[in-house]
Each structure stands twice: as C-alpha cells, then as structure tokens.
Design a protein around this motif. Structure first.
Motif, short mmCIF file in Angstrom:
data_model
loop_
_atom_site.label_atom_id
_atom_site.label_comp_id
_atom_site.label_asym_id
_atom_site.label_seq_id
_atom_site.Cartn_x
_atom_site.Cartn_y
_atom_site.Cartn_z
N LEU A 9 -2.09 4.53 6.96
CA LEU A 9 -0.83 4.57 5.82
C LEU A 9 -0.30 5.66 5.62
N ARG A 10 1.09 5.93 5.78
CA ARG A 10 1.87 6.97 5.69
C ARG A 10 1.72 7.63 4.51
N PRO A 11 1.91 9.02 4.19
CA PRO A 11 1.76 9.51 2.81
C PRO A 11 2.99 8.80 1.96
N GLY A 12 2.64 8.42 0.78
CA GLY A 12 3.58 7.56 -0.17
C GLY A 12 3.45 6.14 0.07
N GLY A 13 2.81 5.73 1.15
CA GLY A 13 2.84 4.26 1.27
C GLY A 13 2.05 3.48 0.49
N LYS A 14 2.40 2.17 0.28
CA LYS A 14 1.66 1.53 -0.76
C LYS A 14 0.56 0.65 -0.12
N ILE A 15 -0.29 0.36 -1.06
CA ILE A 15 -1.73 -0.21 -0.99
C ILE A 15 -1.61 -1.42 -1.98
N GLY A 16 -2.02 -2.53 -1.29
CA GLY A 16 -2.01 -3.58 -2.19
C GLY A 16 -3.56 -4.55 -1.89
N LEU A 17 -4.47 -4.77 -2.65
CA LEU A 17 -5.64 -5.46 -2.39
C LEU A 17 -6.10 -6.63 -3.48
N ILE A 18 -6.37 -7.50 -2.94
CA ILE A 18 -7.07 -8.70 -3.74
C ILE A 18 -8.64 -8.92 -3.28
N ASN A 19 -9.40 -8.73 -4.19
CA ASN A 19 -10.62 -9.08 -3.70
C ASN A 19 -11.46 -9.76 -4.95
N LEU B 172 -12.18 -24.71 -12.12
CA LEU B 172 -12.80 -23.21 -11.93
C LEU B 172 -11.67 -22.40 -11.88
N GLU B 173 -11.94 -21.39 -12.84
CA GLU B 173 -11.19 -20.35 -12.53
C GLU B 173 -11.83 -18.97 -11.69
N TRP B 174 -11.47 -18.92 -10.78
CA TRP B 174 -12.09 -17.75 -9.81
C TRP B 174 -11.40 -16.58 -9.96
N GLU B 175 -12.12 -15.46 -10.71
CA GLU B 175 -11.69 -14.00 -10.87
C GLU B 175 -11.67 -13.18 -9.56
N TYR B 176 -10.50 -12.30 -9.58
CA TYR B 176 -10.34 -11.33 -8.69
C TYR B 176 -9.70 -10.21 -9.26
N LEU B 177 -9.75 -9.09 -8.43
CA LEU B 177 -9.29 -7.88 -9.01
C LEU B 177 -7.95 -7.53 -7.80
N LEU B 178 -7.01 -7.15 -8.51
CA LEU B 178 -5.58 -6.95 -8.14
C LEU B 178 -5.57 -5.32 -8.15
N VAL B 179 -5.47 -4.90 -6.85
CA VAL B 179 -5.11 -3.49 -7.00
C VAL B 179 -3.89 -2.80 -6.09
N THR B 180 -3.36 -2.18 -6.95
CA THR B 180 -1.99 -1.33 -6.11
C THR B 180 -2.26 0.16 -6.34
N ALA B 181 -1.95 0.69 -5.10
CA ALA B 181 -1.73 2.22 -5.30
C ALA B 181 -0.79 2.71 -4.13
N ARG B 182 -0.50 4.13 -4.19
CA ARG B 182 -0.01 4.84 -3.38
C ARG B 182 -0.62 5.89 -2.60
N LYS B 183 -0.67 6.23 -1.36
CA LYS B 183 -1.34 7.25 -0.51
C LYS B 183 -0.72 8.48 -1.04
N ALA B 184 -1.38 9.38 -1.39
CA ALA B 184 -1.09 10.60 -1.92
C ALA B 184 -0.18 11.37 -0.71
N ALA B 185 0.83 11.98 -1.28
CA ALA B 185 1.77 12.61 -0.03
C ALA B 185 0.99 13.87 0.27
#
Length: 275
Positions: A140-150, A262-275
């Motif tokens: 990932l480039r510096p400043g690039g976006k991260i998106g995760l669902i787990n 059923l309600e299946w729980e997940y964690l949504l994470v977003t972040a940016r790579k530090a410059a």
C-alpha cells in the motif's frame, strides 16, 4: 515480497488451498453475505482510477463491486478455484478486473503498488497475522486506504469456530485464531503506528434464509470448507459426528433472534497508511 516459504509453510498453504476449494464457498458468499462486499467498498469510497487490491478475495464479493465503481482492481486469493468462480461471475456482469493467485503472507506485488487494500472475511484466515498485516502495508502506498471486514470472536461465526475447535484438526504451530482479526485491540496491535485515521465499528449482517437450525447446519456441512474439514477429521466416529451436529444446532439456536433470523457480527476497520 517476504522471505521464501519453508517446506512446512508450503505444506500448510496447500492444505488451506484444498480446504477452501471444498464445498461451494462462492455460493455461500452470494447467498448469505453478498452485502459485505458493497459495505467495505462504500466505507472506503472507492471510485474511478484507484488501484485496488483485494486480499483473500475469494470469488470477488468485494472486488467486483470495487471494479463496478470504476477502480482498477486486482483480486488475489490462495485458492484458484475461487478465482475461477469469481472470473466467471465478473464476465457475466461485464466487469473487468485482474485475478491473481497469491498468498496473503507473501504477496507478489511491488512496494506501494496500490492506492487501496481491502479484505472481506478473507485475510483473517491467513494463519500468521503479523505476516499478512506486514504484507498488506508493504504493498500500500503512503496515505493509501485500508478497509477490512472480519468476523468477531463473540459473533456467530467466531463462536462457530470455537464450537468446532474440539473436533477439528489441531492448528499449525504459531497460527493465530482467525477471529482475532475481528478484535479491535488485536488489529490495532498488528498495525501500530504505521496507520492513521483508524476506525473500528461492530456491525451485523442479518441471515434469514433458513427455516430451521438443522437446515443452516447442513448448509455449512455441504458448502463451507472449514466445517467440511472438521467433519472429515471425525472419520467414522458416529458418536462424535452426532455430538458436533448437536453442538452446532445448539449454537444456532442461541443466536436465533426469532423465526431463524441470526445477526452475524463483524468488525469493519478503516485506516490510512502513515505517510
């Protein structure tokens, strides 16, 4: 790319490829969790011209919506059978993206190659979390976006793995349980100060297509690689098979909020790579 894999690592990867080729994960993903792909794409605001990598993309649950949004997408996964199913679906939809067989712990991409890296209930199954987190950040480039669902440890899928654990083959040495990727503190520890703008939100996806607990259990027994492997580990031990059957039904009933919803729980994470 990370260091060359050892023979033990290669054997482990082969087992993982074979596990996810069992059953019919693309059908399961389309039937039950199709909305998760668009959820992560929307959370990241993916649009035209972005270079996007989907790690452990499976059959493209998130990669295809990202391509539909105009991004230049690489869908990577360890299991070629999943990629073949995804490419077939993308062709049906008239969507263009690149399908690449790749190990989340040793990605075949250059440093800083992508603007956005995402994964939807995929990267969590790579056994060495630090290695896959390091690779995610490397490409990932510096400043690039991260998106995760787990899936979270406390949610239905996390508890399904806990229920199957006494019946399953032992985990490989050094492996971290997949649902740890659904624990905010664990994900923060993996990324540390290498990211900024970190957010983590627990959400649920409603599962309503099954009429009985037995039907849901049998659906997983026929289609979900980890469940299939767990049952195969029991061999001809009818008593243990029955015990696991009953334990899974009990679990489903505990999470049933009524009318087999059923309600299946997940964690949504977003972040940016530090410059």
């Amino acid at each position: 790319m990370t260091d060359v894999l050892t023979d033990a690592d290669k054997a482990l990867k082969a087992k993982h490829r074979a596990m996810w080729a069992l059953g019919n994960y693309p059908e399961l993903a389309a039937d039950i969790i199709a909305d998760l792909g668009t959820t992560v794409v929307d959370a990241l605001g993916i649009g035209a011209g972005e270079r996007v990598l989907d790690i452990a993309a499976g059959a493209g649950n998130a990669a295809i919506p990202a391509a539909q949004a105009g991004a230049q997408v690489v869908a990577s996964d360890l299991t070629p059978e999943l990629l073949t199913a995804g490419k077939r679906r993308a062709d049906e939809l008239g969507v263009q993206l690149d399908w690449r067989q790749a190990d989340a712990e040793a990605l075949p991409f250059a440093d800083a190659e992508f603007d956005t890296v995402m994964s939807t209930v995929g990267i969590m199954f790579a056994p060495h979390h630090e290695a896959s987190a390091n690779e995610l950040l490397r490409v990932l480039r510096p400043g690039g976006k991260i998106g995760l669902i787990n899936w979270t440890p406390e949610g239905f899928i996390g508890q399904m793995f806990a229920t199957m654990k006494p019946y399953a083959p032992p985990p490989p040495p050094g492996a971290t349980p997949p649902p740890r990727w659904g624990d905010e503190a664990h994900v923060r520890s993996l990324f540390g100060d290498r990211v900024t703008e970190f957010t983590a939100t627990k959400r649920t996806v409603a599962v309503t297509r099954f009429d009985t607990a037995d039907e849901l259990r049998d659906y997983f027994k026929a289609r979900y690689g980890p469940t299939i492997v767990t049952y195969r580990n029991l061999g001809d031990d009818a008593g243990r098979v029955t015990a696991l059957d009953n334990d899974l039904v009990d679990l489903i009933r505990r999470f049933d909020s009524g009318a087999t919803t059923l309600e299946w729980e997940y964690l949504l994470v977003t972040a940016r790579k530090a410059a």
